[in-house]
Scaffold this motif. Structure first.
Motif, PDB file in Angstrom:
ATOM      1  N   ILE A  15     -18.076  47.482  14.888  1.00  0.00           N
ATOM      2  CA  ILE A  15     -16.633  47.271  14.742  1.00  0.00           C
ATOM      3  C   ILE A  15     -15.905  48.485  15.295  1.00  0.00           C
ATOM      4  N   ALA A  16     -14.819  48.239  16.031  1.00  0.00           N
ATOM      5  CA  ALA A  16     -14.044  49.322  16.642  1.00  0.00           C
ATOM      6  C   ALA A  16     -13.172  50.000  15.588  1.00  0.00           C
ATOM      7  N   MET A  17     -13.110  51.336  15.653  1.00  0.00           N
ATOM      8  CA  MET A  17     -12.357  52.105  14.655  1.00  0.00           C
ATOM      9  C   MET A  17     -11.090  52.741  15.192  1.00  0.00           C
ATOM     10  N   TYR A  18     -10.889  52.765  16.531  1.00  0.00           N
ATOM     11  CA  TYR A  18      -9.793  53.543  17.082  1.00  0.00           C
ATOM     12  C   TYR A  18      -8.800  52.697  17.864  1.00  0.00           C
ATOM     13  N   GLY A  19      -7.540  53.130  17.825  1.00  0.00           N
ATOM     14  CA  GLY A  19      -6.506  52.631  18.731  1.00  0.00           C
ATOM     15  C   GLY A  19      -6.274  51.134  18.689  1.00  0.00           C
ATOM     16  N   ALA A  20      -5.930  50.612  19.866  1.00  0.00           N
ATOM     17  CA  ALA A  20      -5.554  49.195  19.981  1.00  0.00           C
ATOM     18  C   ALA A  20      -6.721  48.256  19.725  1.00  0.00           C
ATOM     19  N   THR A  21      -7.941  48.779  19.752  1.00  0.00           N
ATOM     20  CA  THR A  21      -9.116  47.909  19.585  1.00  0.00           C
ATOM     21  C   THR A  21      -9.575  47.796  18.135  1.00  0.00           C
ATOM     22  N   ILE A  22      -8.880  48.448  17.208  1.00  0.00           N
ATOM     23  CA  ILE A  22      -9.311  48.437  15.801  1.00  0.00           C
ATOM     24  C   ILE A  22      -9.630  47.011  15.347  1.00  0.00           C
ATOM     25  N   GLY A  23     -10.799  46.846  14.755  1.00  0.00           N
ATOM     26  CA  GLY A  23     -11.177  45.555  14.198  1.00  0.00           C
ATOM     27  C   GLY A  23     -11.939  44.645  15.150  1.00  0.00           C
ATOM     28  N   LYS A  24     -11.995  44.983  16.443  1.00  0.00           N
ATOM     29  CA  LYS A  24     -12.806  44.174  17.356  1.00  0.00           C
ATOM     30  C   LYS A  24     -14.271  44.280  16.926  1.00  0.00           C
ATOM     31  N   THR A  25     -14.936  43.168  16.890  1.00  0.00           N
ATOM     32  CA  THR A  25     -16.261  43.106  16.283  1.00  0.00           C
ATOM     33  C   THR A  25     -17.238  42.328  17.148  1.00  0.00           C
ATOM     34  N   SER A  26     -18.487  42.764  17.172  1.00  0.00           N
ATOM     35  CA  SER A  26     -19.548  42.035  17.870  1.00  0.00           C
ATOM     36  C   SER A  26     -20.886  42.310  17.186  1.00  0.00           C
ATOM     37  N   ILE A  27     -21.788  41.353  17.337  1.00  0.00           N
ATOM     38  CA  ILE A  27     -23.174  41.549  16.912  1.00  0.00           C
ATOM     39  C   ILE A  27     -23.956  42.096  18.098  1.00  0.00           C
ATOM     40  N   LEU A  28     -24.758  43.118  17.873  1.00  0.00           N
ATOM     41  CA  LEU A  28     -25.603  43.643  18.947  1.00  0.00           C
ATOM     42  C   LEU A  28     -26.732  42.652  19.197  1.00  0.00           C
ATOM     43  N   GLY A  29     -26.754  42.085  20.405  1.00  0.00           N
ATOM     44  CA  GLY A  29     -27.830  41.182  20.780  1.00  0.00           C
ATOM     45  C   GLY A  29     -28.979  41.913  21.430  1.00  0.00           C
ATOM     46  N   ILE A  30     -28.860  43.239  21.480  1.00  0.00           N
ATOM     47  CA  ILE A  30     -29.885  44.108  22.065  1.00  0.00           C
ATOM     48  C   ILE A  30     -29.948  45.386  21.244  1.00  0.00           C
ATOM     49  N   ASP A  31     -31.074  46.095  21.317  1.00  0.00           N
ATOM     50  CA  ASP A  31     -31.113  47.445  20.770  1.00  0.00           C
ATOM     51  C   ASP A  31     -30.190  48.292  21.637  1.00  0.00           C
TER      52      ASP A  31
END
Length: 476
Positions: free
Chosen positions: A98-114
């Motif tokens: 999950i993004a913690m900074y700026g305009a991207t706060i809250g953008k979320t993804s599951i890592l499909g790779i290591d």
């Protein structure tokens, strides 16, 4: 395993909102925190000055990569040396970023790779048996507004890893989490399909308008209207039917803060005039330029860079645009001879006119079309009666297209809100209400979320080394 003790933080029974929570939120699950259901960390950025840190084979995820449900590739790669010499860390496949900074706060993804991440990403690795990657992902998406509201800072607000770990979650039993995630997968896939179909409609309407214009200027649109009447058109260039005015090169030293507005090329956009960065000319000096004073309905074409990404810089002057004067390298059509001004707009809006302009432009830095080239455009013009009928039919079809486009925009707004509405319902327990009634054995006793939380607390307590007792003064 025994049931949770009386200190477990459990929500009231069905139908009662959790005390101190959102009065609209009804939940049936114990309250935990994100820090209790996942192991959290964040990454770092290796020094850009060391080329040995970049171009390796380790995916390095940044907040700009976040957004897709599952990230299967990164925009940059780093080396093992970079990991060793920076705070970048390895996170396993299945972790949720999950993004913690700026305009991207809250953008979320599951890592499909290591992968590794930069320091702007907080990464939670779900604790096995407590939650799943998919449930955590959907929960974080649902909480985006809450995280934004908690952000601190001015121009670059941010949330911290500590804030994320302390963020509360009403945690369903593991079996119910899986049902919720499956239902969200199904419902949100349907929403995405609907959204994709709606998003495709504007392009279809654009093609529709272009086909209408092509039919209008070719005579196909009024073929039935003419009936058995012979199809007659005057074939010539635009110069045979109209003239153009080209504006004056007003001196920049004569510009004032107030006065009459000067219509320059940068004030023209496809379909409308815009008055940003407006320049003015003194009213008392307008006398010599009265012939360049525009009136409502005038057709205006930018001659410098006439075609931009949004289309041809062609517009009609509206009453609210007045008063204004025509400036150099801007053309106004006038003196119509057997030509309806509204029909001329259809000719100029037809993509064939733009296609004619493109190869006839001069200049590399700023493409330019001359007045002579504009008036050399070949056209075939029907009589005024048919022109009027063509304009009427086009306006009717375009009105229909405009109404449909507005309906699409309204539908897009509702669909965009639908995703958040579905997520909110899921985490209020509304999507699984019937499932809970049908499967009481899967949400009670050792299968309850409270029991799971107690287990993880016990496991963490067992894994924490006991503190050594301090020696007192009397102890040897």
């Amino acid at each position: 395993m025994s049931n949770p003790d009386s200190n477990a933080k459990v929500a009231p029974p069905s139908g009662h909102p959790r005390e101190g929570g959102n009065p609209e939120q009804t939940t049936f699950w114990p309250t935990s925190t994100l820090g209790e259901i996942a192991n959290w960390g964040s990454g770092g950025t290796p020094s850009r000055s060391n080329s040995a840190f970049y171009g390796g084979n380790i995916p390095w995820i940044k907040t700009g990569d976040l957004g897709p449900k599952i990230i299967r590739e990164s925009s940059e790669f780093i080396t093992e040396l970079a990991v060793a010499k920076s705070s970048a860390k390895h996170f396993p496949k299945g972790s949720v970023a999950i993004a913690m900074y700026g305009a991207t706060i809250g953008k979320t993804s599951i890592l499909g790779i290591d992968a590794t991440t930069n320091q702007a990403c907080a990464v939670g690795n779900p604790i096995n048996g407590i939650t799943t990657s998919l449930f955590l992902y959907y929960f974080l998406k649902n909480e985006k507004k809450a995280f934004i509201a908690k952000s601190k800072g001015g121009a670059q607000p941010n949330i911290s890893q500590t804030l994320i770990k302390e963020h509360e979650i009403s945690l369903p039993p593991l079996a119910e989490q899986k049902i919720i995630a499956d239902k969200l997968d199904e419902l949100l896939a349907q929403v995405d399909t609907l959204k994709a179909r709606l998003d495709a409609i504007p392009a279809t309407l654009k093609r529709f308008r272009q086909s209408v214009l092509a039919a209008a200027v070719s005579g196909k649109l009024t073929k039935e209207w003419r009936g058995a009447v012979e199809y007659k058109r005057d074939v010539a260039t635009l110069a045979h039917f109209t003239d153009i005015d080209i504006g004056h090169a007003f001196k920049s030293k004569e510009f004032t803060e107030t006065g009459i507005r000067l219509l320059r090329g940068q004030n023209i956009e496809p379909g409308a005039l815009r008055w940003k960065e407006t320049k003015f000319f003194p009213e008392e000096k307008v006398g010599a330029f009265e012939h360049l004073r525009l009136i409502a309905g005038d057709i205006i074409l930018a001659m410098d860079r006439p075609i931009v990404a949004a289309g041809l810089k062609l517009a009609r002057v509206k009453p609210e645009d007045l008063p204004c004067l025509l400036v150099q390298r801007v053309a106004r059509f006038k003196n119509f001879r057997g030509l309806n001004a509204n029909f001329l707009m259809l000719i100029l809006e037809d993509p064939s006119f733009s296609n004619y302009l493109i190869p006839n432009q001069t200049g590399s830095d700023i493409p330019h079309i001359s007045g002579k080239q504009i008036l050399s455009y070949p056209v075939s013009i029907p009589n005024l009666e048919e022109q009027t009928e063509i304009v009427r039919r086009v306006e009717k079809l375009f009105t229909y297209a405009d109404q449909l486009e507005q309906q699409v925009k309204n539908a897009q707004t509702r669909v965009n809100q639908l995703t958040q509405s579905i997520l909110a319902k899921a985490f209020r327990g509304e999507l699984t209400e019937q499932w809970r009634k049908d499967n009481p054995e899967l949400i009670s006793g050792d299968n309850s979320a409270a029991a799971l939380l107690e287990r993880i607390k016990a496991e963490r307590a067992a894994a924490t080394p006991p503190r050594k007792a301090k020696k007192t003064a009397n102890q040897g």
